[in-house]
Design an enzyme around this catalytic site. Structure first.
Site, PDB file in Angstrom:
ATOM      1  N   ASP A 108     -10.509   2.158  -3.226  1.00  0.00           N
ATOM      2  CA  ASP A 108     -10.989   2.009  -1.848  1.00  0.00           C
ATOM      3  C   ASP A 108     -12.510   2.044  -1.801  1.00  0.00           C
ATOM      4  O   ASP A 108     -13.102   1.845  -0.751  1.00  0.00           O
ATOM      5  CB  ASP A 108     -10.440   3.145  -0.977  1.00  0.00           C
ATOM      6  CG  ASP A 108      -9.111   2.772  -0.360  1.00  0.00           C
ATOM      7  OD1 ASP A 108      -8.695   1.614  -0.515  1.00  0.00           O
ATOM      8  OD2 ASP A 108      -8.489   3.642   0.283  1.00  0.00           O
ATOM      9  N   ASP A 124       0.825  -1.210   0.000  1.00  0.00           N
ATOM     10  CA  ASP A 124       0.000   0.000   0.000  1.00  0.00           C
ATOM     11  C   ASP A 124       0.863   1.266   0.000  1.00  0.00           C
ATOM     12  O   ASP A 124       2.061   1.234   0.321  1.00  0.00           O
ATOM     13  CB  ASP A 124      -0.881  -0.042   1.262  1.00  0.00           C
ATOM     14  CG  ASP A 124      -2.186   0.724   1.098  1.00  0.00           C
ATOM     15  OD1 ASP A 124      -2.311   1.481   0.135  1.00  0.00           O
ATOM     16  OD2 ASP A 124      -3.067   0.553   1.968  1.00  0.00           O
TER      17      ASP A 124
HETATM   18  C1  DGJ Z   1      -5.812   1.921   1.993  1.00  0.00           C
HETATM   19  C2  DGJ Z   1      -6.212   0.667   1.275  1.00  0.00           C
HETATM   20  O1  DGJ Z   1      -6.658   0.930   0.006  1.00  0.00           O
HETATM   21  C3  DGJ Z   1      -7.229  -0.060   2.119  1.00  0.00           C
HETATM   22  O2  DGJ Z   1      -7.726  -1.164   1.420  1.00  0.00           O
HETATM   23  C4  DGJ Z   1      -6.564  -0.465   3.386  1.00  0.00           C
HETATM   24  O3  DGJ Z   1      -5.534  -1.365   3.108  1.00  0.00           O
HETATM   25  C5  DGJ Z   1      -6.040   0.754   4.103  1.00  0.00           C
HETATM   26  N1  DGJ Z   1      -5.212   1.559   3.255  1.00  0.00           N
HETATM   27  C6  DGJ Z   1      -5.256   0.365   5.323  1.00  0.00           C
HETATM   28  O4  DGJ Z   1      -4.675   1.427   5.939  1.00  0.00           O
END
Ligand code: DGJ
Length: 737
Positions: free
Chosen positions: A550, A480
């Site tokens: 997200d 991430d």
């Molecule tokens: C952003 C990601 O896109 C989410 O799916 C998740 O992993 C969060 N970060 C965790 O902090």
């Protein structure tokens, strides 16, 4: 050999199966662009270069009194600055004497089988026996000593031409590179639309199409990543082009950092397209003998509309990007802990979620954020890649073992490029983040960005990640990145070289990925940047799938996945079924529809399975079963966008068709509905027109491919808003109509 040089006309010809690309060296040594488009016969095209005396268009010195020759209007392969071409330039170089000119003249070329290499950065690979050739053309500015090598990689069967540029300082003093485009593509007319993929966090890659207008239009990123806001991909297409018809040109940039795509319609209605590293805060100093390589750009041409263009990119990026064995393997169906538990979990809670998901048919449990350091919210802990024993008593290995005992594989979330100020790492190395000396650094999601232009910082990340991968049985990593970059300044870099830091960060990141990802070929890596903030071919080189957004709302996802499909293959697009009301939008959509939408990518789940009842789990199990049965069709088939969610407010539909066109899967979601509405039909694509198909195994009826494609399939009038349906087509017999 797909590349030919004709000495008599000084012409280069590059041929792919369906396209041709021609350029010629002018009588004064300039490299001019002649043609790119449908494959054409072997003709001398030099007559296309029209010379005319034009006012206020300067003439190079070597043209003598010939006022008809000017770089101001000639189509070029690599535009030089300050020598009479006032359009957007390919290179901006501050020479050792302070001048800002590159008057590059052809100084030799090489043609060879195989594909050139781009050192330190990901690029598209040539496959064994695929027939890929390279052309290198050298341009030299005799006065400054600066040389440029233009690279062309011709993927004959795949209808792709890749481009990259190398600048070499062959002069006596240091030079400063201020701009370097990986590709310049000139067109003699500008009667095109351009399509860009734009958006924001949680609403990524929405296509926008507009007519090319006079002057310069551009999209780009200066955020330190390819970004949620604009994707490093653009299409130029004829105004009448649609999914099935018209000339379309794609340009995709294999880079995850700042980029610029600029199109300029000039005074003579000509068009120039440039794509490369964004010049903002970019400056590279080259000492004598040093060189600089640009990232790669990937050009594709389709004479058959946008679908044809997407198919070219899908195939190339599925087959020729990276080396992960997962490119060809079915991807596991995951259940991810993020929307199920966020930061609030302990071992027992995770094990319950995993256990309760067994009946759903999932194959891999992913432990998302919150497992390491002091990490109970997003304010602390990043950088401390040691398991949090308060939450996970048995450590990572203990949890992983228990997950494996259940029959699931185990995956883990990391965000290696970041540091929290409240972390041991920050306390130990307060100077390891990007930050301008004497100024407090800008925070994003409470965190700072590690300075990946530093070797010691990269080494720490490599060691930490490799240690985690050794510590426990891990089959999947979600990588991430949760903020954009600011304060691009490195304490380890001289003040004259601070303009290099952003690109050096990317080189550091690629080194980390080389040393962590490429050394663990059995681990499936999934890219992520707050969802799809770094969805680009360079990331796909390392990570064959990327968390698309997200936003898990199925209806919003229709638009996001639709836009993403213009360039990225379905096998790259991770999509999850989450709980309703949806956490991002509050909308409620049936579990069945959520499954259909998520099966339009790499299916996974992201919900607390302990709150699902038996029927819901059973439905998930059936979704997984159907998805696995259709996996090859979905992930490797030809993808057709049947309707656009931006234009058709009632139905969003898409179709996957097997390479031999004997099978197809049609999926649709009713996005709006009206009382007493007329009948809606869906015209299918990609079928054999002379063949007959059964639909959903119904033995009672057969459907003609030609009729399904021309008259369409009636959409059941019983569907309610947000309901979806799938049709599986299977060819039954060949015949003529
Ligand atoms: C952003 C990601 O896109 C989410 O799916 C998740 O992993 C969060 N970060 C965790 O902090």
């Amino acid at each position: 050999m797909s590349i030919t040089f004709y000495e008599h006309s000084k012409t280069f010809r590059l041929d792919t199966r369906d396209s041709s690309y021609l350029m010629a060296i002018s009588k004064y040594g300039d490299l001019l662009h002649l043609y790119y488009g449908d494959r054409i016969p072997d003709e001398d095209l030099s007559y296309l270069i029209e010379l005319r005396d034009r006012g206020f268009s300067p003439n190079p010195h070597e043209a003598g009194n010939d006022r008809t020759f000017s770089l101001d209007f000639l189509p070029q392969e690599f535009s030089t600055s300050d020598s009479g071409d006032y359009r957007v330039e390919s290179i901006g170089v501050r020479n050792a004497d302070g001048s800002r000119i590159f008057a590059g003249k052809a100084a030799g070329h090489t043609i060879y089988s195989g594909k050139y290499k781009v050192p330190g950065m990901p690029s598209v690979r040539a496959l064994e026996g695929e027939g890929t050739d390279t052309l290198e053309i050298r341009l030299k500015d005799a006065a400054s000593g600066v040389s440029v090598v233009l690279y062309y990689g011709v993927f004959e069967e795949k209808n792709v031409i890749t481009r990259a540029v190398r600048v070499v300082n062959e002069g006596e003093g240091p030079i400063r590179l201020e701009k370097l485009m990986s590709v310049t593509l000139d067109f003699k007319e500008a009667n095109y639309d351009w399509i860009t993929l734009d958006g924001r966090h949680m609403m990524e890659r929405h296509p926008s199409r507009s007519a090319i207008r006079n002057g310069v239009q551009s999209v780009g990123s200066t955020r330190g990543s390819s970004s949620h806001q604009h994707n490093p991909f653009v299409i130029l297409c004829e105004k009448t082009a649609d999914e099935d018809r018209g000339r379309c040109y794609g340009c995709s940039f294999v880079y995850s950092g700042n980029f610029l795509a600029e199109a300029e319609r000039d005074q003579y209605r000509q068009l120039r397209l440039n794509m490369g590293i964004h010049p903002t805060n970019f400056e590279f100093r080259l000492e004598p003998g040093e060189d600089f390589f640009s990232p790669e750009a990937v050009l594709a041409y389709s004479g058959n509309g946008l679908t044809g263009l997407s198919h070219i990119y899908h195939r190339l990026y599925r087959e020729n990007l990276g080396t992960s064995p997962y490119r060809k393997l079915p991807r596991p169906v995951v259940i991810n802990s993020w929307e199920a538990a966020y930061f609030d979990f302990d071992e027992e809670k995770l094990l319950n979620i995993a256990r309760e998901s067994l009946d759903m048919g999932v194959e891999l449990f992913v432990l998302d954020d919150g497992w390491f350091g002091k990490r109970d919210d997003d304010c602390s802990g990043l950088g401390d890649w040691k398991v949090n024993r308060h939450k996970l008593k048995g450590g990572l290995s203990g949890l992983s073992e228990q997950i494996h005992e259940m029959g699931l594989k185990f995956g883990l979330w990391v965000e290696p490029e970041m540091v929290s100020e409240d972390s041991d790492l920050f306390r130990e190395h307060p100077d390891w983040h990007l930050g301008i000396k004497g100024r407090p650094a800008t925070r994003g999601r409470y965190q700072l960005v590690l300075d990946l232009s530093r070797k010691d910082v990269c080494d720490y990340i490599i060691d930490s990640l490799n240690r985690i991968l050794d510590e426990a049985r891990i089959e999947y990593i979600k990588w991430d990145l949760n903020r954009n970059i600011t304060d691009v300044w490195s304490g380890q870099t001289d003040k004259e070289r601070q303009g290099e830091v952003m690109h050096r960060y990317m080189l550091g990141l690629y080194r980390i990925m080389d040393e962590v990802i490429l050394t663990h070929p059995d681990v499936l890596f999934c890219g992520c940047s707050g969802g799809g903030g770094r969805f680009d071919p360079a990331m796909l080189y390392y990570q064959p799938q990327i968390w698309c957004s997200d936003n898990t709302d199925a209806i919003n996802r229709l638009k996001i996945q639709y836009g993403t499909s213009f360039v990225y293959p379905i096998s790259s697009l991770e999509a999850h079924v989450s709980i309703c009301p949806n956490h991002q939008t509050g909308r409620t959509v049936s579990l069945a529809t959520r499954g259909i939408v998520a099966s339009g990518g790499i299916l996974g789940y992201e919900l607390n399975s302990t709150v699902l009842d038996r029927e819901e789990k059973e439905l998930c199990r059936k979704q997984v079963e159907a998805y696995k049965e259709n996996y090859a069709l979905i992930a490797d088939g030809d993808y057709y966008r049947l309707t656009s969610p931006f234009e058709n407010h009632y139905v969003t539909a898409w179709q996957h068709v097997s390479a031999n066109r004997t099978q197809a899967l049609v999926s649709l979601v009713l996005t709006d509905t009206e009382g007493n509405d007329g009948q809606l039909y869906l015209k299918l694509k990609g079928l054999k027109k002379e063949a007959f198909y059964r639909i959903n195994g119904d033995e009672e009826r057969r459907y003609s491919g030609a009729v399904l494609m021309n008259a369409g399939l009636p959409i059941p009038g019983t569907l309610k808003q947000y309901e979806g349906i799938q049709f599986k087509l299977q060819q039954i017999m060949e015949g003529t109509l």
